[in-house]
Scaffold this motif. Structure first.
Motif, PDB file in Angstrom:
ATOM      1  N   LYS A   1       0.820  -1.213   0.000  1.00 18.81           N
ATOM      2  CA  LYS A   1       0.000   0.000   0.000  1.00 18.81           C
ATOM      3  C   LYS A   1       0.856   1.267   0.000  1.00 18.81           C
ATOM      4  N   TYR A   2       1.911   1.273   0.820  1.00 18.72           N
ATOM      5  CA  TYR A   2       2.650   2.519   1.052  1.00 18.72           C
ATOM      6  C   TYR A   2       4.051   2.534   0.450  1.00 18.72           C
ATOM      7  N   GLY A   3       4.548   1.408  -0.013  1.00 13.71           N
ATOM      8  CA  GLY A   3       5.814   1.380  -0.731  1.00 13.71           C
ATOM      9  C   GLY A   3       7.030   1.082   0.136  1.00 13.71           C
ATOM     10  N   TRP A   4       8.123   0.800  -0.550  1.00 12.44           N
ATOM     11  CA  TRP A   4       9.375   0.457   0.121  1.00 12.44           C
ATOM     12  C   TRP A   4      10.015   1.649   0.815  1.00 12.44           C
ATOM     13  N   ASP A   5       9.788   2.847   0.300  1.00 10.58           N
ATOM     14  CA  ASP A   5      10.333   4.028   0.974  1.00 10.58           C
ATOM     15  C   ASP A   5       9.698   4.179   2.364  1.00 10.58           C
ATOM     16  N   TRP A   6       8.407   3.872   2.450  1.00  9.58           N
ATOM     17  CA  TRP A   6       7.735   3.896   3.754  1.00  9.58           C
ATOM     18  C   TRP A   6       8.400   2.919   4.710  1.00  9.58           C
ATOM     19  N   LEU A   7       8.699   1.720   4.224  1.00  8.96           N
ATOM     20  CA  LEU A   7       9.315   0.719   5.093  1.00  8.96           C
ATOM     21  C   LEU A   7      10.692   1.178   5.553  1.00  8.96           C
ATOM     22  N   ALA A   8      11.460   1.798   4.650  1.00  9.99           N
ATOM     23  CA  ALA A   8      12.778   2.300   5.033  1.00  9.99           C
ATOM     24  C   ALA A   8      12.660   3.376   6.113  1.00  9.99           C
ATOM     25  N   ARG A   9      11.656   4.229   5.998  1.00  5.86           N
ATOM     26  CA  ARG A   9      11.439   5.270   7.006  1.00  5.86           C
ATOM     27  C   ARG A   9      11.002   4.657   8.336  1.00  5.86           C
ATOM     28  N   LEU A  10      10.169   3.619   8.266  1.00  3.31           N
ATOM     29  CA  LEU A  10       9.747   2.947   9.489  1.00  3.31           C
ATOM     30  C   LEU A  10      10.940   2.273  10.169  1.00  3.31           C
ATOM     31  N   ALA A  11      11.800   1.658   9.366  1.00  5.00           N
ATOM     32  CA  ALA A  11      12.973   0.980   9.920  1.00  5.00           C
ATOM     33  C   ALA A  11      13.889   1.961  10.645  1.00  5.00           C
ATOM     34  N   ALA A  12      13.847   3.226  10.244  1.00  6.38           N
ATOM     35  CA  ALA A  12      14.682   4.248  10.895  1.00  6.38           C
ATOM     36  C   ALA A  12      14.053   4.767  12.184  1.00  6.38           C
ATOM     37  N   GLN A  13      12.891   4.250  12.574  1.00  5.65           N
ATOM     38  CA  GLN A  13      12.180   4.724  13.757  1.00  5.65           C
ATOM     39  C   GLN A  13      12.629   4.038  15.046  1.00  5.65           C
ATOM     40  N   ASP A  14      13.650   3.217  14.961  1.00  2.00           N
ATOM     41  CA  ASP A  14      14.197   2.558  16.159  1.00  2.00           C
ATOM     42  C   ASP A  14      13.118   1.746  16.870  1.00  2.00           C
ATOM     43  N   LEU A  15      12.486   0.837  16.107  1.00  2.00           N
ATOM     44  CA  LEU A  15      11.441  -0.007  16.671  1.00  2.00           C
ATOM     45  C   LEU A  15      12.014  -0.995  17.686  1.00  2.00           C
ATOM     46  N   GLN A  16      11.220  -1.296  18.695  1.00  2.00           N
ATOM     47  CA  GLN A  16      11.568  -2.347  19.653  1.00  2.00           C
ATOM     48  C   GLN A  16      10.871  -3.630  19.212  1.00  2.00           C
ATOM     49  N   PHE A  17      11.654  -4.623  18.806  1.00  2.00           N
ATOM     50  CA  PHE A  17      11.087  -5.879  18.362  1.00  2.00           C
ATOM     51  C   PHE A  17      11.136  -6.913  19.480  1.00  2.00           C
ATOM     52  N   ALA A  18      10.112  -7.752  19.505  1.00  5.73           N
ATOM     53  CA  ALA A  18      10.075  -8.867  20.455  1.00  5.73           C
ATOM     54  C   ALA A  18       9.309 -10.013  19.806  1.00  5.73           C
ATOM     55  N   ARG A  19       9.536 -11.195  20.315  1.00  4.94           N
ATOM     56  CA  ARG A  19       8.870 -12.363  19.749  1.00  4.94           C
ATOM     57  C   ARG A  19       7.460 -12.499  20.324  1.00  4.94           C
ATOM     58  N   GLY A  20       6.505 -12.793  19.439  1.00 10.91           N
ATOM     59  CA  GLY A  20       5.145 -13.031  19.882  1.00 10.91           C
ATOM     60  C   GLY A  20       4.223 -11.863  19.594  1.00 10.91           C
ATOM     61  N   SER A  21       3.036 -12.171  19.068  1.00  7.90           N
ATOM     62  CA  SER A  21       2.096 -11.100  18.729  1.00  7.90           C
ATOM     63  C   SER A  21       1.472 -10.452  19.961  1.00  7.90           C
TER      64      SER A  21
END
Length: 386
Positions: free
Chosen positions: A223-243
């Motif tokens: 929907k929003y493109g790869w540039d959106w994903l690159a910008r999201l990746a730069a947001q310093d997300l905290q990832f963890a296992r499990g929904s």
């Protein structure tokens, strides 16, 4: 009901051996009737026959007589997620020894496959997110064709036409936020999440660890493109296992926003799960359940499916959505299949293409820094959605 054909064949074989030549050839009508009955039983085993007509109480008594045990392999992140299920079933059917084993669906399916190979089957019912496994197991003849009461009222996408599996609950993934944390800056779309004000304030479950989360992320990229994903990746997300982890992070005040988890659209409280408008995608699916043909406790398994699909249980769904067409959602919600942006039909197709899924996983791993590489569209070559 499903064991009767086998019992008939066993009885017929035993009778023939006992009576021997004394009755051989004496009644062509009897032989014709036997052949017709056998063919009918065989067809029923493939198609599931008619819907269950026994009440829950009748099935309960039959399950107790069978031995009163039931083992369910349920997809999930942590065992406490099934506490409500365990309590509800045991309160309704005391005396049934229910064991619910919670683990990631992608571990349960290989566990079951190994048990098939080693003739050590443990569960009676499998209830998993890995929807593609039910198609494969049906083709392999591993699933018991059975139609619980209310089968005709299930939405078509939530049942195998022969009763090999049924969906017992609706699940949906989107993003969420903490109302106290965001204040008046309420995010209404994934586009909002790449704003600099959310940097360091977003939690997410790993998209390359959970296929449902992965599908949500692919919908966002489409929907929003790869540039959106690159910008999201730069947001310093905290990832963890499990929904469950994004909700926990928001609930505990660690983060303001969570991506890749379930919730109740109409619920109020410390976390607001976002049911977006029609222009914004989310993902939904029916959590499939099936009785294994080699199950030790088939009557208890049938009781379980009938209970899960009963109108009372479906009306009590925490997210407000039912798999039944005759259960009306609460005011403010439509049936989940009426949300075209919920991509209900897309998830099974997505799950069936395992090669494409692996490409998506590796691409997201690159973008989010799980593996070394330059996370730019040019450096990655052909994207999985291209």
């Amino acid at each position: 009901m499903s064991i009767l054909p086998s019992r008939r064949r066993i009885l017929a074989t035993g009778a023939g051996a006992a009576l021997g030549a004394g009755v051989f050839g004496t009644s062509t009508a009897s032989a014709s009737t036997s052949t017709s009955t056998s063919a009918s039983a065989s067809a029923s085993s493939r198609t599931g026959g008619p819907e269950e007509t026994r009440s829950l109480d009748e099935l309960y008594q039959a399950a107790l007589a069978e031995g009163g045990k039931l083992v369910v392999y349920a997809g999930g992140d942590i065992t406490t997620q099934a506490d409500g299920l365990r309590t509800g079933f045991k309160n309704r059917f005391p005396g049934i020894d229910l064991t619910v084993v919670v683990d990631y669906s992608k571990y349960h399916d290989v566990r079951v496959d190994n048990q098939f190979a080693t003739d050590t089957l443990v569960p009676d019912v499998v209830q998993l997110q890995t929807v593609q496994d039910f198609v494969r197991w049906k083709e392999q003849g591993r699933l018991l064709a059975y139609k619980p009461a209310g089968f005709s009222k299930l939405y078509d996408a939530f049942k195998d036409p022969h009763g090999a599996w049924v969906a017992v609950q609706v699940s949906a993934f989107s993003f969420m936020y903490g109302p106290a944390a965001v204040g008046s800056d309420v995010p209404t779309s994934p586009l909002d999440l790449v704003d600099a004000k959310w940097k360091g304030r977003i939690a997410s479950s790993y998209p390359h660890d959970d296929d449902a989360v992965l599908y949500l992320y692919t919908l966002y990229v489409q929907k929003y493109g790869w540039d959106w994903l690159a910008r999201l990746a730069a947001q310093d997300l905290q990832f963890a296992r499990g929904s469950f982890s994004p909700r926990d992070a928001v609930t505990n005040g660690q983060k303001a926003v969570g991506i890749g988890g379930s919730g109740a659209p109409l619920a109020t409280g410390p976390v607001k799960w976002v049911l977006p408008d029609a222009s914004t995608p989310f993902m939904s699916w029916g959590q499939r359940a099936a009785i294994l043909k080699q199950a030790k406790n088939t009557t208890a398994a049938k009781l379980y499916l009938n209970w899960r699909l009963s109108t009372g249980e479906q009306q009590a769904a925490t997210n407000g959505w039912s798999v039944r067409t005759d259960v009306t959602p609460p005011a403010g919600l439509k049936p989940v299949w009426q949300y075209s942006n919920g991509n209900l039909d897309g998830f099974p197709r997505f799950m069936a293409d395992r090669a494409a899924i692996e490409r998506w996983k590796q691409t997201f791993a690159l973008y989010f820094g799980e593996v070394k590489g330059d996370p730019t569209p040019g450096s990655l070559g052909l994207h999985p959605g291209a």
